[in-house]
Design a protein around this motif. Structure first.
Motif, PDB file in Angstrom:
ATOM      1  N   HIS A  35      -9.596   0.618  -3.430  1.00 37.87           N
ATOM      2  CA  HIS A  35      -9.022  -0.050  -2.260  1.00 37.87           C
ATOM      3  C   HIS A  35      -7.663   0.552  -1.909  1.00 37.87           C
ATOM      4  O   HIS A  35      -7.342   0.743  -0.734  1.00 37.87           O
ATOM      5  N   HIS A  36      -6.850   0.858  -2.912  1.00 43.08           N
ATOM      6  CA  HIS A  36      -5.545   1.449  -2.660  1.00 43.08           C
ATOM      7  C   HIS A  36      -5.663   2.872  -2.122  1.00 43.08           C
ATOM      8  O   HIS A  36      -4.767   3.342  -1.410  1.00 43.08           O
ATOM      9  N   GLN A  37      -6.762   3.539  -2.440  1.00 44.34           N
ATOM     10  CA  GLN A  37      -6.968   4.882  -1.915  1.00 44.34           C
ATOM     11  C   GLN A  37      -7.444   4.860  -0.459  1.00 44.34           C
ATOM     12  O   GLN A  37      -7.003   5.660   0.365  1.00 44.34           O
ATOM     13  N   LYS A  38      -8.350   3.926  -0.145  1.00 40.98           N
ATOM     14  CA  LYS A  38      -9.029   3.938   1.162  1.00 40.98           C
ATOM     15  C   LYS A  38      -8.591   2.820   2.107  1.00 40.98           C
ATOM     16  O   LYS A  38      -8.872   2.893   3.301  1.00 40.98           O
ATOM     17  N   PHE A  39      -7.973   1.779   1.581  1.00 42.39           N
ATOM     18  CA  PHE A  39      -7.360   0.692   2.355  1.00 42.39           C
ATOM     19  C   PHE A  39      -8.342  -0.340   2.918  1.00 42.39           C
ATOM     20  O   PHE A  39      -8.116  -1.527   2.778  1.00 42.39           O
ATOM     21  N   ASN A  40      -9.388   0.090   3.636  1.00 43.44           N
ATOM     22  CA  ASN A  40     -10.207  -0.866   4.408  1.00 43.44           C
ATOM     23  C   ASN A  40     -11.544  -1.172   3.744  1.00 43.44           C
ATOM     24  O   ASN A  40     -12.598  -1.164   4.374  1.00 43.44           O
ATOM     25  N   CYS A  41     -11.497  -1.457   2.467  1.00 50.03           N
ATOM     26  CA  CYS A  41     -12.691  -1.846   1.715  1.00 50.03           C
ATOM     27  C   CYS A  41     -12.245  -2.552   0.446  1.00 50.03           C
ATOM     28  O   CYS A  41     -11.056  -2.573   0.115  1.00 50.03           O
ATOM     29  N   ASN A  42     -13.209  -3.159  -0.269  1.00 52.43           N
ATOM     30  CA  ASN A  42     -12.928  -3.746  -1.587  1.00 52.43           C
ATOM     31  C   ASN A  42     -11.755  -4.730  -1.545  1.00 52.43           C
ATOM     32  O   ASN A  42     -10.755  -4.575  -2.236  1.00 52.43           O
ATOM     33  N   TYR A  43     -11.908  -5.792  -0.755  1.00 47.56           N
ATOM     34  CA  TYR A  43     -10.813  -6.751  -0.581  1.00 47.56           C
ATOM     35  C   TYR A  43     -10.752  -7.799  -1.687  1.00 47.56           C
ATOM     36  O   TYR A  43      -9.717  -8.423  -1.882  1.00 47.56           O
ATOM     37  N   GLY A  44     -11.850  -8.048  -2.385  1.00 45.83           N
ATOM     38  CA  GLY A  44     -11.885  -9.105  -3.372  1.00 45.83           C
ATOM     39  C   GLY A  44     -11.693  -8.623  -4.794  1.00 45.83           C
ATOM     40  O   GLY A  44     -11.456  -7.437  -5.051  1.00 45.83           O
ATOM     41  N   HIS A  75       0.810  -1.217   0.000  1.00 46.34           N
ATOM     42  CA  HIS A  75       0.000   0.000   0.000  1.00 46.34           C
ATOM     43  C   HIS A  75       0.844   1.269   0.000  1.00 46.34           C
ATOM     44  O   HIS A  75       0.294   2.358   0.138  1.00 46.34           O
ATOM     45  N   GLU A  76       2.134   1.109  -0.193  1.00 48.27           N
ATOM     46  CA  GLU A  76       2.977   2.286  -0.397  1.00 48.27           C
ATOM     47  C   GLU A  76       2.499   3.069  -1.611  1.00 48.27           C
ATOM     48  O   GLU A  76       2.637   4.297  -1.671  1.00 48.27           O
ATOM     49  N   PHE A  77       1.907   2.372  -2.575  1.00 44.07           N
ATOM     50  CA  PHE A  77       1.394   3.013  -3.784  1.00 44.07           C
ATOM     51  C   PHE A  77      -0.123   3.171  -3.648  1.00 44.07           C
ATOM     52  O   PHE A  77      -0.876   2.210  -3.828  1.00 44.07           O
ATOM     53  N   THR A  78      -0.547   4.378  -3.320  1.00 42.87           N
ATOM     54  CA  THR A  78      -1.988   4.646  -3.220  1.00 42.87           C
ATOM     55  C   THR A  78      -2.613   4.853  -4.594  1.00 42.87           C
ATOM     56  O   THR A  78      -3.836   4.833  -4.722  1.00 42.87           O
ATOM     57  N   ALA A  79      -1.775   5.073  -5.586  1.00 43.75           N
ATOM     58  CA  ALA A  79      -2.234   5.153  -6.977  1.00 43.75           C
ATOM     59  C   ALA A  79      -1.409   4.131  -7.763  1.00 43.75           C
ATOM     60  O   ALA A  79      -0.367   4.465  -8.334  1.00 43.75           O
ATOM     61  N   PRO A  80      -1.823   2.869  -7.776  1.00 40.51           N
ATOM     62  CA  PRO A  80      -0.987   1.802  -8.338  1.00 40.51           C
ATOM     63  C   PRO A  80      -0.886   1.839  -9.851  1.00 40.51           C
ATOM     64  O   PRO A  80      -1.694   2.477 -10.535  1.00 40.51           O
ATOM     65  N   ILE A  81       0.123   1.151 -10.365  1.00 38.51           N
ATOM     66  CA  ILE A  81       0.262   0.889 -11.797  1.00 38.51           C
ATOM     67  C   ILE A  81       0.469  -0.617 -11.946  1.00 38.51           C
ATOM     68  O   ILE A  81       0.749  -1.325 -10.968  1.00 38.51           O
ATOM     69  N   GLY A  82       0.335  -1.111 -13.151  1.00 37.36           N
ATOM     70  CA  GLY A  82       0.400  -2.548 -13.378  1.00 37.36           C
ATOM     71  C   GLY A  82       1.677  -3.188 -12.888  1.00 37.36           C
ATOM     72  O   GLY A  82       1.668  -4.319 -12.394  1.00 37.36           O
ATOM     73  N   LEU A  83       2.807  -2.482 -12.987  1.00 32.58           N
ATOM     74  CA  LEU A  83       4.091  -3.063 -12.630  1.00 32.58           C
ATOM     75  C   LEU A  83       4.179  -3.398 -11.141  1.00 32.58           C
ATOM     76  O   LEU A  83       4.909  -4.303 -10.746  1.00 32.58           O
ATOM     77  N   VAL A  84       3.457  -2.680 -10.274  1.00 32.77           N
ATOM     78  CA  VAL A  84       3.576  -2.889  -8.828  1.00 32.77           C
ATOM     79  C   VAL A  84       2.537  -3.875  -8.303  1.00 32.77           C
ATOM     80  O   VAL A  84       2.336  -3.966  -7.089  1.00 32.77           O
ATOM     81  N   ALA A  85       1.898  -4.624  -9.175  1.00 35.85           N
ATOM     82  CA  ALA A  85       0.847  -5.562  -8.746  1.00 35.85           C
ATOM     83  C   ALA A  85       1.370  -6.561  -7.724  1.00 35.85           C
ATOM     84  O   ALA A  85       0.648  -6.948  -6.797  1.00 35.85           O
ATOM     85  N   THR A  86       2.620  -6.997  -7.857  1.00 40.51           N
ATOM     86  CA  THR A  86       3.200  -7.956  -6.904  1.00 40.51           C
ATOM     87  C   THR A  86       4.353  -7.336  -6.123  1.00 40.51           C
ATOM     88  O   THR A  86       5.228  -8.056  -5.621  1.00 40.51           O
TER      89      THR A  86
END
Length: 323
Positions: A282-291, A207-218
């Protein structure tokens, strides 16, 4: 009927040869109706992008019997599942991930920017080195050892690593089972990683990336890579003891899918899907949208914040139109 050839007619002979080759090529294409179902499942898993569609069509409908036998011959014993499948997934991950990064950094024109979910965010290239090191570590020291473990477990399965290709029906039904198991294991594994006793030691890195890109998926802690990515990915094939080629196909398109969920763009060909906006939130708010599929989020109410967000956006648009 075959064309009649005049004696000594080289042009007619060439035409006949071309016709035979075309007939052989068409015959090599699978026409089983289940193949179309497989194509649908793959494209729903990864997103029907302009690059994914032709790749999926080729992968599903072309006859890979000779290629698969050649791969098994080149990687004897268990080497195909321990090395070939992981290495191919790693190659696809980096090719697709770097392409998405290039688009975000250098090709984000005004036309593309309207699809960017968090329009004011971009990837910090100063972090590329540590991201690359983390991803390579997880790919080498988590994916390959787990692939070896799965191979050991499936070593006595008669159809695991043989030249016999699975039927389209088998591929379809097994892959659907993979998707369901993946969703179940990913959702609960993901929620576990958000527990206060674990989050700061493990999942916080991702969650260091609150605005993710495809490369950081893993881009994540190795423990998270195992619990939230690799185990859900292979969880369905273990009880079914699936054919190696079925597993190979699923892994390829699942890798593309997780990068789609992290890409940061809700592309026009994703009009039918809640992703990637669902996971981006989920990356913006953290505690929702887990699936991934939202089923378990709906069951447990962990999509409420996202639904409220969508309702607010809709209200704003309605108000703007009224003005």
């Amino acid at each position: 009927s075959a064309p009649r050839l005049a004696l000594g007619d080289p042009h007619g002979a060439r035409c006949a040869a071309i016709a035979v080759r075309r007939k052989d090529a068409l015959a090599a294409m699978a026409v089983d109706p289940w193949s179309f179902a497989v194509l649908f499942v793959y494209l729903m898993a990864c997103g029907p992008s302009p690059l994914a569609v032709p790749f999926a069509v080729w992968f599903v409908f072309a006859d890979h019997t000779t290629r698969w036998k050649a791969i098994l011959d080149f990687f004897p014993g268990s080497m195909a599942s321990i090395f070939f499948v992981p290495v191919m997934s790693i190659i696809i991950y980096w090719v697709n991930g770097l392409l998405l990064l290039w688009i975000d950094l250098y090709w984000r024109s005004e036309r593309l920017s309207k699809y960017k979910i968090q329009k004011d965010q971009t990837f910090d290239m100063a972090k590329f080195g540590k991201v690359a090191r983390n991803i390579f570590f997880n790919q080498i020291f988590v994916i390959i050892p787990f692939a070896a473990l799965v191979t050991w477990y499936l070593r006595d399965s008669p159809g695991f690593l043989t030249g016999e290709m699975p039927t389209p029906k088998e591929v379809c039904l097994h892959t659907i089972f993979f998707v369901i198991v993946d969703e179940f294991l990913f959702y609960y594994g993901h929620r576990l990683l958000h527990h206060r006793s674990i989050y700061k030691y493990c999942h916080k890195l991702h969650h260091e990336f609150t605005a993710p890109i495809g490369l950081v998926a893993t881009y994540c802690h190795p423990f998270e890579m195992l619990v939230s990515n690799v185990i859900p990915l292979f969880g369905g094939c273990i009880p079914l003891k699936s054919n190696g080629f079925t597993i190979f196909g699923w892994v390829m398109f699942a890798v593309l899918g997780t990068q789609t969920h992290h890409c940061g763009y809700h592309w026009p060909w994703m009009w039918h899907d809640h992703q990637p906006s669902f996971h981006d939130f989920h990356h913006q708010k953290f505690n929702c949208n887990y699936g991934n599929l939202t089923w378990l989020d709906k069951l447990h109410g962990t999509d409420k914040m996202y639904n409220d967000h969508l309702a607010a956006l809709k209200a704003d648009k309605t108000g703007a139109k009224a003005d």
